[in-house]
Design a protein around this motif. Sequence first.
Motif, mmCIF file in Angstrom:
data_model
loop_
_atom_site.group_PDB
_atom_site.id
_atom_site.type_symbol
_atom_site.label_atom_id
_atom_site.label_comp_id
_atom_site.label_asym_id
_atom_site.label_seq_id
_atom_site.Cartn_x
_atom_site.Cartn_y
_atom_site.Cartn_z
ATOM 1 N N VAL A 116 4.440 -8.947 -2.777
ATOM 2 C CA VAL A 116 5.275 -7.744 -2.765
ATOM 3 C C VAL A 116 6.063 -7.678 -4.077
ATOM 4 C CG1 VAL A 116 7.138 -6.528 -1.570
ATOM 5 C CG2 VAL A 116 5.432 -7.790 -0.250
ATOM 6 N N LEU A 117 6.645 -8.820 -4.480
ATOM 7 C CA LEU A 117 7.388 -8.857 -5.751
ATOM 8 C C LEU A 117 6.454 -8.544 -6.913
ATOM 9 C CD1 LEU A 117 9.534 -12.089 -5.215
ATOM 10 C CD2 LEU A 117 10.183 -9.715 -4.833
ATOM 11 N N LEU A 118 5.271 -9.152 -6.877
ATOM 12 C CA LEU A 118 4.307 -8.943 -7.948
ATOM 13 C C LEU A 118 3.913 -7.464 -8.065
ATOM 14 C CD1 LEU A 118 2.710 -10.660 -9.941
ATOM 15 C CD2 LEU A 118 0.958 -10.964 -8.210
ATOM 16 N N ALA A 119 3.638 -6.836 -6.928
ATOM 17 C CA ALA A 119 3.162 -5.445 -6.937
ATOM 18 C C ALA A 119 4.267 -4.475 -7.322
ATOM 19 C CB ALA A 119 2.612 -5.076 -5.561
ATOM 20 N N LEU A 120 5.502 -4.747 -6.895
ATOM 21 C CA LEU A 120 6.586 -3.781 -7.107
ATOM 22 C C LEU A 120 7.314 -4.014 -8.435
ATOM 23 C CD1 LEU A 120 5.947 -3.242 -4.159
ATOM 24 C CD2 LEU A 120 8.386 -3.223 -3.669
ATOM 25 N N LEU A 121 7.421 -5.294 -8.826
ATOM 26 C CA LEU A 121 8.303 -5.597 -9.953
ATOM 27 C C LEU A 121 7.570 -5.932 -11.248
ATOM 28 C CD1 LEU A 121 10.921 -7.818 -8.067
ATOM 29 C CD2 LEU A 121 11.063 -5.387 -8.592
ATOM 30 N N LEU A 122 6.311 -6.359 -11.166
ATOM 31 C CA LEU A 122 5.661 -6.817 -12.403
ATOM 32 C C LEU A 122 4.337 -6.120 -12.731
ATOM 33 C CD1 LEU A 122 6.137 -10.710 -12.205
ATOM 34 C CD2 LEU A 122 7.654 -9.024 -13.220
ATOM 35 N N ARG B 39 -1.544 -1.335 -9.154
ATOM 36 C CA ARG B 39 -0.791 -1.276 -7.891
ATOM 37 C C ARG B 39 -1.716 -1.496 -6.690
ATOM 38 N NH1 ARG B 39 1.650 4.119 -10.065
ATOM 39 N NH2 ARG B 39 3.423 3.380 -11.290
ATOM 40 N N TRP B 40 -2.856 -0.810 -6.680
ATOM 41 C CA TRP B 40 -3.797 -0.985 -5.550
ATOM 42 C C TRP B 40 -4.339 -2.402 -5.512
ATOM 43 C CZ3 TRP B 40 -3.125 2.403 -2.071
ATOM 44 C CH2 TRP B 40 -3.035 3.774 -2.346
ATOM 45 N N SER B 41 -4.650 -2.948 -6.700
ATOM 46 C CA SER B 41 -5.244 -4.286 -6.776
ATOM 47 C C SER B 41 -4.397 -5.333 -6.077
ATOM 48 C CB SER B 41 -5.406 -4.716 -8.236
ATOM 49 O OG SER B 41 -6.695 -4.459 -8.667
ATOM 50 N N ALA B 42 -3.077 -5.268 -6.290
ATOM 51 C CA ALA B 42 -2.179 -6.246 -5.666
ATOM 52 C C ALA B 42 -2.297 -6.154 -4.152
ATOM 53 C CB ALA B 42 -0.748 -6.010 -6.124
ATOM 54 N N GLY B 43 -2.394 -4.912 -3.638
ATOM 55 C CA GLY B 43 -2.533 -4.722 -2.200
ATOM 56 C C GLY B 43 -3.842 -5.288 -1.677
ATOM 57 N N TRP B 44 -4.944 -5.016 -2.395
ATOM 58 C CA TRP B 44 -6.246 -5.534 -1.949
ATOM 59 C C TRP B 44 -6.289 -7.046 -2.014
ATOM 60 C CZ3 TRP B 44 -9.049 -3.100 1.228
ATOM 61 C CH2 TRP B 44 -9.085 -1.698 1.202
ATOM 62 N N PHE C 5 0.834 -1.216 0.000
ATOM 63 C CA PHE C 5 0.000 0.000 0.000
ATOM 64 C C PHE C 5 0.861 1.254 0.000
ATOM 65 C CE2 PHE C 5 -3.434 -2.916 1.207
ATOM 66 C CZ PHE C 5 -4.400 -2.468 0.311
ATOM 67 N N ASN C 6 1.972 1.221 0.718
ATOM 68 C CA ASN C 6 2.881 2.359 0.714
ATOM 69 C C ASN C 6 3.440 2.586 -0.693
ATOM 70 O OD1 ASN C 6 4.792 4.345 1.868
ATOM 71 N ND2 ASN C 6 6.300 2.800 1.314
ATOM 72 N N TYR C 7 3.792 1.508 -1.382
ATOM 73 C CA TYR C 7 4.347 1.632 -2.735
ATOM 74 C C TYR C 7 3.300 2.223 -3.678
ATOM 75 C CZ TYR C 7 6.389 0.444 -7.243
ATOM 76 O OH TYR C 7 6.881 0.529 -8.522
ATOM 77 N N ALA C 8 2.081 1.693 -3.608
ATOM 78 C CA ALA C 8 1.024 2.190 -4.497
ATOM 79 C C ALA C 8 0.794 3.682 -4.267
ATOM 80 C CB ALA C 8 -0.271 1.408 -4.260
ATOM 81 N N TRP C 9 0.739 4.084 -3.002
ATOM 82 C CA TRP C 9 0.472 5.482 -2.675
ATOM 83 C C TRP C 9 1.612 6.385 -3.141
ATOM 84 C CZ3 TRP C 9 2.931 8.533 1.275
ATOM 85 C CH2 TRP C 9 2.309 9.766 1.494
ATOM 86 N N ARG C 10 2.853 5.976 -2.856
ATOM 87 C CA ARG C 10 3.997 6.810 -3.234
ATOM 88 C C ARG C 10 4.192 6.879 -4.741
ATOM 89 N NH1 ARG C 10 9.046 6.394 0.707
ATOM 90 N NH2 ARG C 10 9.741 7.883 -0.848
ATOM 91 N N MET C 11 3.963 5.767 -5.427
ATOM 92 C CA MET C 11 4.154 5.775 -6.882
ATOM 93 C C MET C 11 3.078 6.588 -7.580
ATOM 94 S SD MET C 11 6.905 4.512 -7.702
ATOM 95 C CE MET C 11 6.671 4.525 -9.478
ATOM 96 N N ASN C 12 1.841 6.477 -7.092
ATOM 97 C CA ASN C 12 0.786 7.257 -7.730
ATOM 98 C C ASN C 12 1.049 8.751 -7.547
ATOM 99 O OD1 ASN C 12 -0.318 4.863 -8.540
ATOM 100 N ND2 ASN C 12 -1.948 4.835 -7.008
ATOM 101 N N LYS C 13 1.676 9.122 -6.420
ATOM 102 C CA LYS C 13 2.063 10.513 -6.188
ATOM 103 C C LYS C 13 3.229 10.886 -7.105
ATOM 104 C CE LYS C 13 3.961 12.252 -2.405
ATOM 105 N NZ LYS C 13 4.339 12.491 -1.043
ATOM 106 N N LEU C 14 4.210 9.982 -7.197
ATOM 107 C CA LEU C 14 5.387 10.231 -8.042
ATOM 108 C C LEU C 14 4.991 10.401 -9.514
ATOM 109 C CD1 LEU C 14 8.523 10.222 -7.423
ATOM 110 C CD2 LEU C 14 8.550 7.934 -8.400
#
Lengths: 86, 594
Positions: free
Chosen positions: B85-91, B278-283, A68-77
């Motif tokens: 985490v890998l899926l959301a950040l890297l792919l 990005r949000w979807s991976a988190g949910w 969630f932190n990554y999604a929030w920061r990237m969408n801002k970036l």
Amino acid sequence: MSDNSSNNAYWAANVRIILISLVIWAVVSFGFGILLRPMLSGIAVGGTDLGFWFAQQGSILVFLALIFNYAWRMNKLDREHGVDEE
Amino acid sequence: MDQFTINLLFVGASFALYIGIAIWARAGSTSEFYAAGRGVHPVTNGMATAADWMSAASFISMAGLIAFTGYDNSSFLMGWTGGYVLLALLLAPYLRKFGKFTVSEFIGDRFYSQTARLVAVVCLIVASTTYVIGQMTGVGVAFGRFLEVSNTTGLLIGACVVFAYAVFGGMKGVTYTQVAQYVVLIMAYTIPAIFISLQLTGNPIPALGLFGDHVASGMPLLEKLDQIVAELGFNEYTAHHADTLNMVLFTLSLMIGTAGLPHVIMRFFTVPKVSDARWSAGWALVFIALLYLTAPAVGAMARLNITEMMWPNGTQGEAVSVEAIDTEARYDWMATWQKTGLLDWEDKNGDGKIQYYNDKNAEMQAKAAEKGWTGNELTKFNRDILVLANPEIANLPSWVIGLVAAGGLAAALSTAAGLLLAISSAVSHDLIKGSLNPNISEKKELLSARIAMGVAIAVATYLGLNPPGFAAQTVALAFGLAAASIFPALMMGIFSTRINNHGAVAGMLAGLTITLIYIFLHKGWFFVSGTNSFTDADPLLGTIKSTSFGAIGAMINFIVAYIVSGMTKATPQEIVDLVHSVRVPRGAGSAQDH
């Protein structure tokens, strides 16, 4: 690719956030959960130690926070660098 | 009403619900069949992804493996969640920006090579087929129990149901059916856990109860559990006994494999925007975590319940008598499970009691000799039955048992059907239409898809009868294969412009082949039992088990791809431009079909 220098800065910032996140990802799971568990054995948590808690609960909670932190920061970036979706 | 009827009622009602929703949701959206996820909120998409992802391995098998091993099997918990985490950040965001529908298409385009696409298809088929074998194992256990037939008959009936379910088809693509499956599955998992947590600890949240106090003894639950299992000669539940290197590699293999499984990645292709991916991976992980945070509590509490049941007068008192097992209602579950052939006991020393202890432990052997025991008498306890038997063991109301039946089947069937669809579309669309015979008619393409599905399920059923391990272990092998082949190619395709067509192909082939050979050497060639040269108890390389080899396969893939790319012609400019465009969200159109 209208503005390459801005895109390069954007990508560098993205890679930096990813690297920091992955360090935390590895420390809570492989670190606290497995390799560093003996060092945390002094910290008692409900009948066992902190390492056990990280291995079975804590790391999962940290993973959630990371995504969630990554999604929030990237969408801002994206917006700061003008590369967001219109 | 007897338990059998209640089970059928719950299973029947849940199936009617899925089919009803499929028909209702389908009517308005036939034209948008391929874009089932578009226009769907990230929360809804996350829930559907969670249903797609959590299979028999997560639902039926995992808590049982944790229950009988304890801390050492924490790898499943960290591995199957850490991969997100890998899926959301890297792919996920980059593949969404790329905007096609299948993983092999991305690999084919990025590495500008038909060969790369074909190799990716082969990797996908190998990993998915292995995954289906694990699902079939779980399906056999579930059907065997609820139809009260042997495991083998259960598996054959299950195979027919899965086949019909998969051929019925398009239903799988309907997000709302999966949302319903998620709701059934999570209720079925958490409700019994809440009951049991209340019974044992007084805390309604199982994840907190796990670290709470055991009401009956006043001791912390985990301390109590450590004590009683140690008294029977088993490893202490919370202690670290496994080989550390193997545990790290196993966890890593599951994480990388999660991010390399095509049917999960595909879900992120169809969300409306890159930011939504990005949000979807988190949910998705939120909904998965609800089960994964509960699973360790289910495991520990079930282990405590079973041990206390076998030793009703405490581990220092008398063991449970055969008479009690045969006559007392709270032991009824043992007779029902005995029918499946997955649970068994035998009064070896003829003392009318069933002693359950670790007969491999020297101290216990001495004690047994003194007491006149001649070995552990709970002779068989298949790990895969634990979650399904759990509500009966804890003596919960019969509607809870029926609910668990429906949940277990929802988990196994949705994932098995999804994987079969992935395999059949890979064969008919990517393999036959994409390369062997581009002019194939639509009718023949559909026919080849059905044949591929039939072959895959026949193979999986055959191997499911003699599985290479418990459901979750077989599924872990599939993750190893995905980790060694698909994930490195995807990641390098996004994060490096240097890796070219030759590098990617060589890397994928090296990673897949070496990992597959290592698995076959330990589990038998093509999983046929008896043809193996090594066992996981005494592996080829030091302490590295075949389930942990995926991480090494992935490293081999990275290294080979890097070296081969360095020796061959650099990536052409238009591909470098493609990579740069994938890296920024701006300009993402809606997902394209081929």
